[in-house]
Design a protein around this motif. Structure first.
Motif, short mmCIF file in Angstrom:
data_model
loop_
_atom_site.label_atom_id
_atom_site.label_comp_id
_atom_site.label_asym_id
_atom_site.label_seq_id
_atom_site.Cartn_x
_atom_site.Cartn_y
_atom_site.Cartn_z
N ARG A 19 0.55 -1.38 -0.17
CA ARG A 19 0.01 0.09 0.13
C ARG A 19 1.03 1.48 0.02
O ARG A 19 0.49 2.23 -0.55
CB ARG A 19 -0.88 0.15 1.35
N VAL A 20 2.03 1.07 0.44
CA VAL A 20 2.72 2.41 0.69
C VAL A 20 3.88 2.34 -0.29
O VAL A 20 4.65 3.36 -0.37
CB VAL A 20 3.31 2.62 2.23
N GLY A 21 3.99 1.40 -1.24
CA GLY A 21 4.89 1.31 -2.22
C GLY A 21 6.52 1.05 -1.65
O GLY A 21 7.16 1.74 -2.45
N LEU A 22 6.78 0.31 -0.82
CA LEU A 22 7.79 0.03 -0.28
C LEU A 22 7.90 -1.58 -0.59
O LEU A 22 7.06 -2.29 -0.32
CB LEU A 22 8.07 0.48 1.15
N SER A 23 9.17 -2.04 -0.49
CA SER A 23 9.83 -3.43 -0.34
C SER A 23 9.59 -3.80 1.17
O SER A 23 9.40 -2.91 1.95
CB SER A 23 11.06 -3.82 -1.13
N LEU A 24 9.64 -5.02 1.44
CA LEU A 24 9.17 -5.62 2.92
C LEU A 24 10.20 -5.00 3.79
O LEU A 24 9.85 -4.66 4.82
CB LEU A 24 9.18 -7.15 2.78
N SER A 25 11.36 -5.08 3.36
CA SER A 25 12.54 -4.72 4.40
C SER A 25 12.50 -3.44 4.62
O SER A 25 12.57 -2.97 5.98
CB SER A 25 13.83 -5.27 3.83
N PRO A 26 12.41 -2.39 3.84
CA PRO A 26 12.42 -0.94 4.33
C PRO A 26 11.09 -0.70 5.02
O PRO A 26 10.97 0.27 5.78
CB PRO A 26 12.46 -0.09 2.92
N CYS A 27 10.06 -1.30 4.54
CA CYS A 27 8.49 -1.11 5.33
C CYS A 27 8.85 -1.36 6.84
O CYS A 27 8.47 -0.77 7.60
CB CYS A 27 7.77 -2.02 4.54
N HIS A 28 9.39 -2.65 6.81
CA HIS A 28 9.46 -3.16 8.38
C HIS A 28 10.50 -2.36 9.23
O HIS A 28 10.16 -2.01 10.35
CB HIS A 28 10.05 -4.60 8.13
N ARG A 29 11.59 -1.76 8.59
CA ARG A 29 12.51 -0.71 9.41
C ARG A 29 11.92 0.39 9.81
O ARG A 29 11.80 0.81 10.90
CB ARG A 29 13.63 -0.69 8.55
N ARG A 30 10.93 0.94 8.82
CA ARG A 30 10.24 2.24 9.03
C ARG A 30 9.10 1.79 10.08
O ARG A 30 8.80 2.73 11.02
CB ARG A 30 9.69 2.78 7.80
N LEU A 31 8.51 0.85 10.19
CA LEU A 31 7.56 0.49 11.08
C LEU A 31 8.10 0.48 12.41
O LEU A 31 7.62 0.86 13.47
CB LEU A 31 6.54 -0.87 10.52
N ARG A 32 9.12 -0.43 12.46
CA ARG A 32 9.80 -0.58 13.84
C ARG A 32 10.52 0.86 14.29
O ARG A 32 10.36 1.18 15.43
CB ARG A 32 11.12 -1.45 13.83
N ALA A 33 10.95 1.75 13.39
CA ALA A 33 11.36 2.90 13.68
C ALA A 33 10.13 4.01 14.25
O ALA A 33 10.20 4.62 15.32
CB ALA A 33 11.87 3.89 12.62
N LEU A 34 8.85 3.97 13.56
CA LEU A 34 7.69 4.33 14.08
C LEU A 34 7.33 4.08 15.47
O LEU A 34 6.98 4.86 16.56
CB LEU A 34 6.60 4.36 13.30
N GLU A 35 7.42 2.61 15.72
CA GLU A 35 6.97 2.34 17.00
C GLU A 35 8.03 2.56 18.00
O GLU A 35 7.72 3.09 19.15
CB GLU A 35 7.07 0.58 17.09
N GLN A 36 9.27 2.55 17.96
CA GLN A 36 10.25 2.98 18.79
C GLN A 36 10.36 4.49 19.04
O GLN A 36 10.72 4.74 20.12
CB GLN A 36 11.69 2.63 18.19
N SER A 37 9.90 5.28 18.09
CA SER A 37 9.91 6.76 18.36
C SER A 37 8.56 7.12 19.21
O SER A 37 8.67 8.25 19.67
CB SER A 37 9.71 7.29 16.93
N GLY A 38 7.70 5.97 19.41
CA GLY A 38 6.41 6.45 20.15
C GLY A 38 5.52 7.17 19.37
O GLY A 38 4.24 7.31 19.81
N ALA A 39 5.66 7.28 17.91
CA ALA A 39 4.39 7.72 16.95
C ALA A 39 3.50 6.68 16.98
O ALA A 39 2.22 7.03 16.70
CB ALA A 39 5.16 7.97 15.63
N ILE A 40 3.84 5.43 17.06
CA ILE A 40 2.71 4.23 17.05
C ILE A 40 2.81 3.93 18.50
O ILE A 40 4.09 3.20 18.86
CB ILE A 40 3.02 3.34 16.14
N SER A 41 1.81 3.91 19.25
CA SER A 41 2.12 3.70 20.84
C SER A 41 1.45 2.26 21.24
O SER A 41 1.50 1.93 22.08
CB SER A 41 1.30 4.87 21.50
#
Length: 143
Positions: A19-41
């Protein structure tokens, strides 16, 4: 990515990446970064109160006797123990707090009001209004 997750928090990583136009690995890295930053609580199921028998909703306005630190802390600590208070917000001005409260019916709300809410520390006055209809509810954040 956040907008997609707000719409459907149960997306698989593969579907999210697509849906966001990324391959699996970069998507996973961005998701983890959002979770670690607190943007996704966190992630949770959105339950239907009416389907679960919680058909009565009210807004309760709380005016405190005093606004000192100890009184405010005691009230806030105690109100977190009221499971029917879905949302509690401290306000500027009068009233001091607004509570979104659900109950099965008017009798349950009356018991909650009389036995729990009115006896919270520091409460001078309560007033309430009934919710007729929710017009906008659980809206995603404007990203």
């Amino acid at each position: 990515m956040l907008a997609e997750l707000q719409m459907d928090g149960r997306l698989s990583l593969t579907d999210l990446a697509e849906r966001v136009g990324l391959s699996l690995s970069p998507c996973h890295r961005r998701l983890r970064a959002l979770e670690q930053s607190g943007a996704i609580s966190g992630y949770r199921a959105q339950l239907d109160a009416e389907a679960l028998g919680l058909t009565f909703e009210a807004l309760v306005f709380v005016t405190m006797r005093d606004g000192d630190r100890d009184t405010v802390a005691a009230f806030e600590d105690a109100v977190t123990g009221v499971p029917n208070a879905l949302r509690v917000q401290r306000l500027f001005g009068d009233p001091d707090y607004i509570l979104q409260v659900v109950a099965r019916d008017i009798r349950e709300f009356q018991r909650l009001y009389d036995e729990q809410l009115s006896s919270l520390p520091g409460v001078q006055r309560l007033s309430s209004t009934l919710v007729m209809k929710n017009v906008v509810e659980n809206r995603p954040l404007p990203l």
